[in-house]
Design an enzyme around this catalytic site. Structure first.
Site, PDB file in Angstrom:
ATOM      1  N   GLU A  46       0.840  -1.205   0.000  1.00 20.14           N
ATOM      2  CA  GLU A  46       0.000   0.000   0.000  1.00 20.14           C
ATOM      3  C   GLU A  46       0.872   1.252   0.000  1.00 20.14           C
ATOM      4  O   GLU A  46       2.057   1.204   0.347  1.00 20.14           O
ATOM      5  CB  GLU A  46      -0.909   0.005   1.220  1.00 20.14           C
ATOM      6  CG  GLU A  46      -0.160  -0.020   2.535  1.00 20.14           C
ATOM      7  CD  GLU A  46      -0.929   0.615   3.679  1.00 20.14           C
ATOM      8  OE1 GLU A  46      -1.297   1.792   3.539  1.00 20.14           O
ATOM      9  OE2 GLU A  46      -1.145  -0.061   4.690  1.00 20.14           O
TER      10      GLU A  46
ATOM     11  N   LYS B  43      -5.159  -2.048  14.855  1.00 16.92           N
ATOM     12  CA  LYS B  43      -4.636  -1.204  15.924  1.00 16.92           C
ATOM     13  C   LYS B  43      -5.547  -1.261  17.150  1.00 16.92           C
ATOM     14  O   LYS B  43      -6.758  -1.362  17.025  1.00 16.92           O
ATOM     15  CB  LYS B  43      -4.486   0.230  15.427  1.00 16.92           C
ATOM     16  CG  LYS B  43      -3.422   0.395  14.360  1.00 16.92           C
ATOM     17  CD  LYS B  43      -3.254   1.853  13.977  1.00 16.92           C
ATOM     18  CE  LYS B  43      -2.161   2.006  12.916  1.00 16.92           C
ATOM     19  NZ  LYS B  43      -2.553   1.475  11.611  1.00 16.92           N
TER      20      LYS B  43
END
Length: 302
Positions: free
Chosen positions: A23, A156
């Site tokens: 990415e 996360k």
């Protein structure tokens, strides 16, 4: 179709050689300049040294790009480009714009190009308080629709991890622990949540990919790859920083798209940059595992 595949990536795909998508959001938004460009080059070099072709994904001048030249990497690192998710792609193309791709957009573009393996840092997921805000990353829906294998260190800890795992299950996304039966939470090796399935190595992931293809299932395989315990962020430091960051966001009345970047930057500040250093270790660790999976997949396909 406005899809541009670099000659190196196209040649590898044509010949059945291993390719891994990367990415570009981590380059444009996840790391500070000028360190971001050096990191982007290092990410690609890790794969090249393994005999795997890197395919960094981005949108440049109204074209979907699978595989960037060094000059294009420099542009993504130095220009102020927006983050693009899947819904943003048609607008960016129509306007001839440029942007860095999220997990969702990278997965979508990589699949269009025929790339089967993708390495990222961590997935987006269900946000805390989503029962009221309905705030959920587009990553989850796209992974239910795109048969790519994505290597990530879980999600996360600023997110609602148990809700994210429930959504992945509901959406039919296969979740595998890589050498573990515990779901990682990005900075930490263990989120405290057990996984139903684990695999010992890259060859086992390739076996699951093949079985998924044989069944015609459309969803992704998500490989949860934890950092070694010695490399994780100190759990006590993490817990204090997360609690303080969440409290500060609440005190400032932040909501929607304001919350995530605030929490991430605040955690960087509160940990004295340690969380950012761990981010880099996570990305590199995932890239190596993705390279091993791509090698196993290419070997199986020949």
């Amino acid at each position: 179709m406005p899809l541009s595949i670099s000659p190196a990536v196209q040649s590898a795909l044509d010949e059945g050689w291993p390719v891994v998508a990367l990415e570009s959001t981590i380059i444009s938004h996840g790391l500070p300049r000028p360190d971001n460009l050096a990191a982007a080059r290092r990410f690609e070099q890790i794969l090249t040294d393994m005999g795997v072709v890197p395919a960094t994904v981005a949108v440049l001048d109204g074209e979907l790009k699978a595989g960037l030249t060094d000059d294009e990497l420099v542009r993504v690192a130095n220009e102020d480009v927006p983050k693009l998710s899947v819904r943003d792609l048609p607008i960016s193309l129509a306007r001839g714009g440029s942007g860095a791709t999220t997990v969702a957009a990278t997965s979508y573009i990589a699949n269009l190009a025929g790339i089967r393996v993708f390495a990222t840092g961590g997935l987006g997921g269900v946000h805390r308080g989503a029962s009221e805000t309905f705030d959920e990353s587009a990553d989850l829906k796209v992974l239910s629709e795109v048969p790519i294998t994505v290597v990530a260190a879980g999600v996360k800890s600023i997110l609602d991890i148990p809700a994210t795992l429930e959504r992945l299950e509901s959406l039919g996304v296969i979740v595998l622990g890589y050498g573990t039966d515990r779901f990682p939470s990005f900075w930490l090796t263990d989120s405290g949540h057990e996984l139903d399935w684990s695999v010992p190595d890259a060859a086992a992931v390739a076996d699951v990919m093949a079985a998924r293809d044989a069944l015609g299932q459309p969803a992704a395989v998500m490989v949860g790859n934890p950092l070694p315990i010695a490399e994780q962020l100190d759990p006590a430091v993490h817990d204090r920083a997360l609690a303080d960051a969440l409290r500060m966001a609440d005190e400032q009345g932040l909501s929607g798209k304001e919350v995530t970047p605030f929490l991430l930057q605040t955690i960087v500040d509160l940990t004295g940059g340690d969380s950012l250093a761990v981010n880099l270790k996570i990305a590199e660790n995932n890239i190596r595992v993705a390279g091993e999976i791509a090698l196993s997949w290419a070997g199986r396909s020949k």
